[in-house]
Design an enzyme around this catalytic site. Structure first.
Site: not given
Ligand code: CP
Ligand code: NVA
Length: 302
Positions: A101, A131, A219, A259
């Site tokens: 991530r 996701q 979102d 999400c």
């Molecule tokens: N939906 C999602 O990716 O949640 P987290 O940021 O908690 O991993």
């Molecule tokens: N769009 C959000 C999704 C989190 C799961 C972000 O990138 O923070």
């Protein structure tokens, strides 16, 4: 040849359908899970916080017989103490998959180019493909056939919306993305989704497009890494909350997806996300089921 999973558009409709079949079968019969990752490590590198992605991916790895190794980006000094390439090369000596991530999508491309093992995107500034797999699994469970179903995404044309556009294109879902001016889905994403055969539309008025939709999705207005824009975004997105009025305009058949994490009172009202049309907890749980199938798919190709 190794297969990376940086965005959903690397998939084909057939491969996605097979992934949904596997996820569904192993959800119903966990004893049928293959030991695809037996005695192998999977590195999970996180530059940002996570609840669902970390926990679901760890459990997906365990389900396939593997060992997850959670690593914070700042702990290894990703790109600071050592180059991204060197961290990735090191991890590939112990791990069959590297999942990460990251703030900048380019970090994933650098990792993918540096190692012989699959690299999986656990969210970047551009995409959230794991996701999207859970989203389409949830829609498939609830709606059965997906061809011709209509989903309206209301809000920021962000990473989640982009991956949703690609998974919609591959599964025959017609997607409309309703965003305030200046926050629409990238034209490049729209073009690429259409090139995959997707019916993707963008609009600035959610009320014009939700009637009869099979699902509404939203979102956060401010994604991780955009915190300094939060105030401006709250003003720009006023009128884009998924609330009772919008759900009633859509109709009682419409599912509600998010999400998570959610901000009740911003992009969604509490009565909608906690109400009878909401399937957000199925969606969250399906992160693990979808990721099991994804990892099995990627290892088969490796
Ligand atoms: N939906 C999602 O990716 O949640 P987290 O940021 O908690 O991993
Ligand atoms: N769009 C959000 C999704 C989190 C799961 C972000 O990138 O923070």
């Amino acid at each position: 040849m190794k297969r990376d999973f940086l965005e959903v558009d690397g998939f084909t409709p057939d491969r996605l359908a097979r992934l949904l079949d596997w996820a569904t079968a192993w959800k119903q019969s966990p004893s049928a899970l293959p030991a695809t990752l037996a005695d192998q490590g999977v590195a999970l590198v996180f530059e940002k916080p996570s609840a669902r992605t970390r926990a679901s991916t760890e459990m997906a790895v365990v389900g396939l017989g593997g060992h997850p190794i959670y690593i914070r980006g700042e702990e290894v000094g990703l790109g600071v103490r050592e180059s991204v390439e060197d961290v990735a090369r090191t991890l590939s000596g112990y791990c069959a998959v590297i999942a990460a991530r990251v703030f900048d999508h380019a970090t994933l491309e650098v990792m993918a180019g540096a190692v012989p093992v699959p690299v999986v995107n656990l969210l970047s500034d551009r995409a959230h493909p794991c996701q999207a797999l859970a989203d389409v699994l949830t829609l498939h469970e609830r709606l059965g056939t997906l061809e011709g179903r209509r989903v309206v995404y209301v809000g920021d044309g962000n990473n989640v919306a982009a991956s949703l556009a690609f998974v919609a294109a591959l599964s025959g879902i017609e997607l409309t993305v309703a965003s305030p001016p200046g926050y629409e889905l990238d034209e490049d994403v729209v073009d690429r989704a259409r090139n995959l055969g997707g019916a993707v539309e963008v609009t600035n008025d959610p009320y014009e497009v939700v009637k009869g939709a099979d699902a509404l999705y939203t979102d956060v207005w401010t994604s991780m890494g955009q915190e300094e824009e939060a105030e401006a975004r709250r003003s720009a997105f006023a009128g884009f909350q998924v609330d009772r009025a919008l759900m009633e305009t859509a109709g009682e058949q419409a599912l509600f997806l998010h999400c998570l994490p959610a901000h009740r009172g911003e992009e969604v009202s509490a009565e909608v996300i906690d109400g009878p049309q909401s399937v957000v907890w199925d969606q969250a749980a399906n992160r693990m089921h979808a990721t099991r199938a994804l990892l099995a798919d990627l290892m088969e190709e490796s």
